[in-house]
Design a protein around this motif. Structure first.
Motif, PDB file in Angstrom:
ATOM      1  N   TYR A   6       0.701  -1.366   0.045  1.00  0.00           N
ATOM      2  CA  TYR A   6      -0.234  -0.033   0.352  1.00  0.00           C
ATOM      3  C   TYR A   6       0.344   1.151  -0.219  1.00  0.00           C
ATOM      4  CZ  TYR A   6      -3.715  -3.185   1.360  1.00  0.00           C
ATOM      5  OH  TYR A   6      -4.828  -4.504   1.289  1.00  0.00           O
ATOM      6  N   ILE A   7       0.554   2.619  -0.065  1.00  0.00           N
ATOM      7  CA  ILE A   7       1.327   3.868  -0.460  1.00  0.00           C
ATOM      8  C   ILE A   7      -0.122   4.252   0.393  1.00  0.00           C
ATOM      9  CG2 ILE A   7       1.371   5.953  -2.128  1.00  0.00           C
ATOM     10  CD1 ILE A   7       3.243   3.230  -3.964  1.00  0.00           C
ATOM     11  N   VAL A   8       0.237   5.740   1.184  1.00  0.00           N
ATOM     12  CA  VAL A   8      -0.277   6.206   2.079  1.00  0.00           C
ATOM     13  C   VAL A   8      -0.223   7.515   0.696  1.00  0.00           C
ATOM     14  CG1 VAL A   8      -0.866   7.562   3.544  1.00  0.00           C
ATOM     15  CG2 VAL A   8      -0.267   5.512   3.427  1.00  0.00           C
ATOM     16  N   CYS A  10      -2.848  11.657   0.247  1.00  0.00           N
ATOM     17  CA  CYS A  10      -3.499  12.806   1.385  1.00  0.00           C
ATOM     18  C   CYS A  10      -3.967  13.590   0.266  1.00  0.00           C
ATOM     19  CB  CYS A  10      -2.583  13.261   2.088  1.00  0.00           C
ATOM     20  SG  CYS A  10      -3.761  15.109   3.217  1.00  0.00           S
ATOM     21  N   LYS A  11      -5.130  13.920  -0.211  1.00  0.00           N
ATOM     22  CA  LYS A  11      -5.675  14.748  -1.087  1.00  0.00           C
ATOM     23  C   LYS A  11      -6.154  16.106  -0.714  1.00  0.00           C
ATOM     24  CE  LYS A  11     -10.518  12.963  -1.220  1.00  0.00           C
ATOM     25  NZ  LYS A  11     -11.679  13.016  -1.233  1.00  0.00           N
ATOM     26  N   ASN A  12      -5.832  16.511   0.417  1.00  0.00           N
ATOM     27  CA  ASN A  12      -5.660  17.941   0.952  1.00  0.00           C
ATOM     28  C   ASN A  12      -3.976  18.094   1.378  1.00  0.00           C
ATOM     29  OD1 ASN A  12      -6.566  20.134   2.362  1.00  0.00           O
ATOM     30  ND2 ASN A  12      -5.793  19.593   4.042  1.00  0.00           N
ATOM     31  N   CYS A  13      -2.948  17.585   1.019  1.00  0.00           N
ATOM     32  CA  CYS A  13      -1.557  17.518   1.433  1.00  0.00           C
ATOM     33  C   CYS A  13      -1.239  17.597  -0.416  1.00  0.00           C
ATOM     34  CB  CYS A  13      -1.205  17.998   2.522  1.00  0.00           C
ATOM     35  SG  CYS A  13      -0.827  16.618   2.666  1.00  0.00           S
ATOM     36  N   GLY A  14      -1.110  16.329  -0.407  1.00  0.00           N
ATOM     37  CA  GLY A  14      -0.378  16.068  -1.748  1.00  0.00           C
ATOM     38  C   GLY A  14       0.819  15.133  -2.017  1.00  0.00           C
ATOM     39  N   TYR A  15       0.222  14.419  -0.253  1.00  0.00           N
ATOM     40  CA  TYR A  15       1.730  13.740   0.327  1.00  0.00           C
ATOM     41  C   TYR A  15       0.551  12.525  -0.459  1.00  0.00           C
ATOM     42  CZ  TYR A  15       3.639  10.501   3.501  1.00  0.00           C
ATOM     43  OH  TYR A  15       4.706   9.388   4.215  1.00  0.00           O
ATOM     44  N   ILE A  16       2.662  11.728  -1.004  1.00  0.00           N
ATOM     45  CA  ILE A  16       2.253  10.275  -1.129  1.00  0.00           C
ATOM     46  C   ILE A  16       3.478   9.728  -0.509  1.00  0.00           C
ATOM     47  CG2 ILE A  16       2.656   8.744  -3.254  1.00  0.00           C
ATOM     48  CD1 ILE A  16       1.477  11.330  -5.061  1.00  0.00           C
ATOM     49  N   SER A  17       3.507   8.712  -0.125  1.00  0.00           N
ATOM     50  CA  SER A  17       4.485   7.791   0.677  1.00  0.00           C
ATOM     51  C   SER A  17       5.636   7.581  -0.649  1.00  0.00           C
ATOM     52  CB  SER A  17       3.827   7.352   1.661  1.00  0.00           C
ATOM     53  OG  SER A  17       3.196   5.969   0.967  1.00  0.00           O
ATOM     54  N   ALA A  18       6.749   7.391   0.149  1.00  0.00           N
ATOM     55  CA  ALA A  18       8.130   7.214  -0.349  1.00  0.00           C
ATOM     56  C   ALA A  18       8.305   5.742  -1.073  1.00  0.00           C
ATOM     57  CB  ALA A  18       9.432   8.017  -0.190  1.00  0.00           C
ATOM     58  N   PRO A  22       3.171  -2.622   4.216  1.00  0.00           N
ATOM     59  CA  PRO A  22       2.363  -3.939   4.344  1.00  0.00           C
ATOM     60  C   PRO A  22       1.130  -2.991   5.053  1.00  0.00           C
ATOM     61  CG  PRO A  22       4.421  -4.703   5.068  1.00  0.00           C
ATOM     62  CD  PRO A  22       4.665  -3.267   4.693  1.00  0.00           C
ATOM     63  N   GLU A  23      -0.121  -3.725   4.513  1.00  0.00           N
ATOM     64  CA  GLU A  23      -1.485  -2.278   5.021  1.00  0.00           C
ATOM     65  C   GLU A  23      -1.322  -2.439   6.679  1.00  0.00           C
ATOM     66  OE1 GLU A  23      -6.250  -3.970   4.802  1.00  0.00           O
ATOM     67  OE2 GLU A  23      -4.638  -5.709   4.912  1.00  0.00           O
ATOM     68  N   LYS A  24      -0.433  -2.829   7.947  1.00  0.00           N
ATOM     69  CA  LYS A  24      -1.221  -2.591   9.668  1.00  0.00           C
ATOM     70  C   LYS A  24       0.283  -1.657   9.224  1.00  0.00           C
ATOM     71  CE  LYS A  24       0.438  -3.563  14.215  1.00  0.00           C
ATOM     72  NZ  LYS A  24       0.408  -2.348  14.457  1.00  0.00           N
ATOM     73  N   GLU A  25       1.580  -1.226   8.352  1.00  0.00           N
ATOM     74  CA  GLU A  25       2.125  -0.255   8.656  1.00  0.00           C
ATOM     75  C   GLU A  25       1.482   0.523   7.708  1.00  0.00           C
ATOM     76  OE1 GLU A  25       6.487  -1.182   7.260  1.00  0.00           O
ATOM     77  OE2 GLU A  25       6.194  -3.082   8.552  1.00  0.00           O
ATOM     78  N   SER A  26       0.982   0.587   6.518  1.00  0.00           N
ATOM     79  CA  SER A  26       0.372   1.762   6.124  1.00  0.00           C
ATOM     80  C   SER A  26      -0.652   2.398   6.664  1.00  0.00           C
ATOM     81  CB  SER A  26      -0.117   1.476   4.489  1.00  0.00           C
ATOM     82  OG  SER A  26      -1.178   0.286   5.074  1.00  0.00           O
ATOM     83  N   LYS A  46      -5.945   8.188   2.140  1.00  0.00           N
ATOM     84  CA  LYS A  46      -6.409   6.922   0.975  1.00  0.00           C
ATOM     85  C   LYS A  46      -5.209   6.290   0.780  1.00  0.00           C
ATOM     86  CE  LYS A  46      -9.945   8.220  -0.829  1.00  0.00           C
ATOM     87  NZ  LYS A  46     -11.650   8.583   0.172  1.00  0.00           N
ATOM     88  N   LEU A  47      -5.525   4.826   1.366  1.00  0.00           N
ATOM     89  CA  LEU A  47      -4.682   3.431   1.286  1.00  0.00           C
ATOM     90  C   LEU A  47      -4.769   3.365  -0.419  1.00  0.00           C
ATOM     91  CD1 LEU A  47      -4.734   1.676   4.468  1.00  0.00           C
ATOM     92  CD2 LEU A  47      -2.870   3.240   3.351  1.00  0.00           C
ATOM     93  N   MET A  48      -3.665   3.518  -0.996  1.00  0.00           N
ATOM     94  CA  MET A  48      -3.408   2.915  -2.533  1.00  0.00           C
ATOM     95  C   MET A  48      -3.102   1.976  -2.901  1.00  0.00           C
ATOM     96  SD  MET A  48      -2.209   4.642  -6.414  1.00  0.00           S
ATOM     97  CE  MET A  48      -1.694   5.361  -5.044  1.00  0.00           C
TER      98      MET A  48
END
Length: 52
Positions: A6-8, A10-18, A22-26, A46-48
């Motif tokens: 999964y990649i995290v 955020c629609k509000n600030c545009g954050y995208i995890s690098a 795994p699901e729990k860590e995300s 959102k989790l993608m």
């Protein structure tokens, strides 16, 4: 067999995890992002699901 991560995002600030996590860590990262950024809420994040 396909594995999913999964990649995290955020629609509000545009954050995208690098990294792909795994699901729990995300989910932990999602809650940490909402805690550390007062303008962002869980509803913005959102989790993608991605194949690894």
């Amino acid at each position: 067999m396909v594995k999913w991560s999964y990649i995290v995002t955020c629609k509000n600030c545009g954050y995208i995890s690098a990294e792909k996590l795994p699901e729990k860590e995300s989910k932990d990262l999602m809650h940490a992002h909402a805690r550390n950024n007062p303008s962002c809420t869980i509803g913005h994040i959102k989790l993608m699901k991605v194949r690894t």
